[in-house]
Design a protein around this motif. Sequence first.
Motif, PDB file in Angstrom:
ATOM      1  N   GLY A  69      35.397  40.497  31.210  1.00 24.57           N
ATOM      2  CA  GLY A  69      34.735  40.339  32.510  1.00 24.57           C
ATOM      3  C   GLY A  69      34.577  38.882  32.904  1.00 24.57           C
ATOM      4  N   ASN A  77      38.680  39.693  35.029  1.00 23.01           N
ATOM      5  CA  ASN A  77      37.977  40.187  36.226  1.00 23.01           C
ATOM      6  C   ASN A  77      37.067  41.370  35.849  1.00 23.01           C
ATOM      7  OD1 ASN A  77      39.625  42.627  36.418  1.00 23.01           O
ATOM      8  ND2 ASN A  77      41.251  41.293  37.221  1.00 23.01           N
ATOM      9  N   LEU A  78      36.148  41.666  36.767  1.00 21.93           N
ATOM     10  CA  LEU A  78      35.126  42.670  36.454  1.00 21.93           C
ATOM     11  C   LEU A  78      35.703  44.084  36.429  1.00 21.93           C
ATOM     12  CD1 LEU A  78      31.998  41.371  38.423  1.00 21.93           C
ATOM     13  CD2 LEU A  78      32.440  41.289  35.959  1.00 21.93           C
ATOM     14  N   LEU A  79      36.711  44.349  37.284  1.00 19.74           N
ATOM     15  CA  LEU A  79      37.272  45.706  37.334  1.00 19.74           C
ATOM     16  C   LEU A  79      37.949  46.060  36.000  1.00 19.74           C
ATOM     17  CD1 LEU A  79      37.762  48.276  38.928  1.00 19.74           C
ATOM     18  CD2 LEU A  79      39.820  47.239  39.911  1.00 19.74           C
ATOM     19  N   SER A  80      38.717  45.118  35.451  1.00 19.47           N
ATOM     20  CA  SER A  80      39.373  45.397  34.158  1.00 19.47           C
ATOM     21  C   SER A  80      38.325  45.561  33.055  1.00 19.47           C
ATOM     22  CB  SER A  80      40.392  44.313  33.804  1.00 19.47           C
ATOM     23  OG  SER A  80      39.775  43.057  33.743  1.00 19.47           O
ATOM     24  N   PHE A 113      35.285  46.692  33.489  1.00 18.66           N
ATOM     25  CA  PHE A 113      34.671  48.006  33.690  1.00 18.66           C
ATOM     26  C   PHE A 113      35.576  49.111  33.115  1.00 18.66           C
ATOM     27  CE2 PHE A 113      34.734  51.880  36.252  1.00 18.66           C
ATOM     28  CZ  PHE A 113      33.453  52.362  35.983  1.00 18.66           C
ATOM     29  N   LEU A 114      36.880  48.984  33.380  1.00 14.01           N
ATOM     30  CA  LEU A 114      37.826  49.988  32.863  1.00 14.01           C
ATOM     31  C   LEU A 114      37.840  49.998  31.337  1.00 14.01           C
ATOM     32  CD1 LEU A 114      40.937  49.789  35.233  1.00 14.01           C
ATOM     33  CD2 LEU A 114      39.400  51.730  34.912  1.00 14.01           C
ATOM     34  N   VAL A 125      45.455  45.944  36.085  1.00 11.55           N
ATOM     35  CA  VAL A 125      44.274  45.510  36.845  1.00 11.55           C
ATOM     36  C   VAL A 125      43.896  44.062  36.489  1.00 11.55           C
ATOM     37  CG1 VAL A 125      41.780  45.940  37.156  1.00 11.55           C
ATOM     38  CG2 VAL A 125      43.392  47.840  37.191  1.00 11.55           C
ATOM     39  N   ASN A 170      43.658  42.980  39.998  1.00 14.50           N
ATOM     40  CA  ASN A 170      42.253  43.280  40.327  1.00 14.50           C
ATOM     41  C   ASN A 170      42.137  44.511  41.224  1.00 14.50           C
ATOM     42  OD1 ASN A 170      39.519  42.912  40.084  1.00 14.50           O
ATOM     43  ND2 ASN A 170      39.370  41.290  41.623  1.00 14.50           N
ATOM     44  N   SER A 171      43.111  45.422  41.134  1.00 20.07           N
ATOM     45  CA  SER A 171      43.011  46.661  41.904  1.00 20.07           C
ATOM     46  C   SER A 171      43.805  47.763  41.192  1.00 20.07           C
ATOM     47  CB  SER A 171      43.589  46.454  43.313  1.00 20.07           C
ATOM     48  OG  SER A 171      44.967  46.189  43.222  1.00 20.07           O
ATOM     49  N   ILE A 172      43.426  49.013  41.490  1.00 18.51           N
ATOM     50  CA  ILE A 172      44.132  50.151  40.892  1.00 18.51           C
ATOM     51  C   ILE A 172      45.125  50.691  41.927  1.00 18.51           C
ATOM     52  CG2 ILE A 172      43.878  52.496  39.983  1.00 18.51           C
ATOM     53  CD1 ILE A 172      41.001  51.667  39.138  1.00 18.51           C
TER      54      ILE A 172
END
Lengths: 340, 51
Positions: free
Chosen positions: A145, A149-152, A154-155, A195, A199-201
């Motif tokens: 994080g 990035n935060l999304l990866s 979180f995943l 991601v 930074n996106s799915i």
Amino acid sequence: MSGPLEPVARTSPKTKLLPENDKNELMPLIEKNASLDTSIGLSEANASDYIALLKPRVMSLVVFTGFVGLMAAPGQINPVLAAIAILCIAVGAGASGALNMWYDADIDAIMKRTAKRPIPAGRISREEVLTFGLLLSVFSVVTLGLFVNLLSAFLLAFTIFFYAVVYTMWLKRSTPQNIVIGGAAGAFPPMIGWVAVTNSISMESIVLFMIIFLWTPPHFWALSLFMSDDYEKAKIPMMPNVMGEASTKFQIFLYTLLVAPVAVLPWVMGFAGPVYGVFSIAMGAAFLGYAWSVWRSPVGEAMMRPAKKMFAFSIFYLFSLYAVLLGEILVRKALLVAGA
Amino acid sequence: MSNDRVTLTDKQRRAQRSRSIALAVALAAFVVIVYVGTWAKLGANILSRPM
């Protein structure tokens, strides 16, 4: 210090999900292994025992597929941050493996395949493994994080949670669909790699996810066909033990029928080239051939040769698909650099 | 106070040494990761510290 030194139990086995009479059988088994050191509870665990907790073989496939996801993603990422992302995915996968061993110590002690793992062998206590797993989980997620990035992140956190809690604690002992749903945990790494860059799915990352997700049932059910006695002993409701051999073989064929065309999608969608396209079609046909021979093999056959062959091929199938995809991407990138 | 002391066996001593080395390597690696990662993430902005 005064007074005698009290022996410290090296493990405190968990048997709550098993019936009372099974607990009575299991407790001495684990206690016997767990009390090798009765003097004070000093550990004889080497660093290699802690590495074994991370399930290095599973981790290597996770690292590889995560790396392919990262390389396949459009866009740029600093190579140092890419390396950190892969390291975090690896450590996160290892942490979930450790948490799995912490929770499953009781059934690991029963199964031949897992009886030599550090907890059932009495080399590391369950408490230590829990701490180890949680610590690595937190470190891997926070590091991902902060630096990527935060999304990866979180995943990755969701993947650890899904494997340790949803699969290990809930599904594994309660439904024959355990590895169908639980397979999602093993399918996330390429998506996390993707991601980390974008930074996106996107649909492409979902396809990379789906290939592993749909590959997991035929892979594990082929294994469980020739290891069904072990699963039966441990009372894990794998498909052959619950639905029978014939039904499992048919479902292996059905899932192979699904994964073969899905594996061609990277070419159809344009993020893989013609080499991957041709290769995935050929490999899909071969995988279907193995599934067919498993399905048509006689029920009750002791050797289970078709299932063993299919299990071995399934590993090669997934690895080679991702390897060819990676090879194509690397060639494309090299040509871009050469042309620039 | 009695003289109860823990005497490690050879196996325990070797295991302890192996764990200590692994822990030291892991900690050193983490320090390097944070240092290098910070440079990679912030780049030249690492010197920009508005008050």
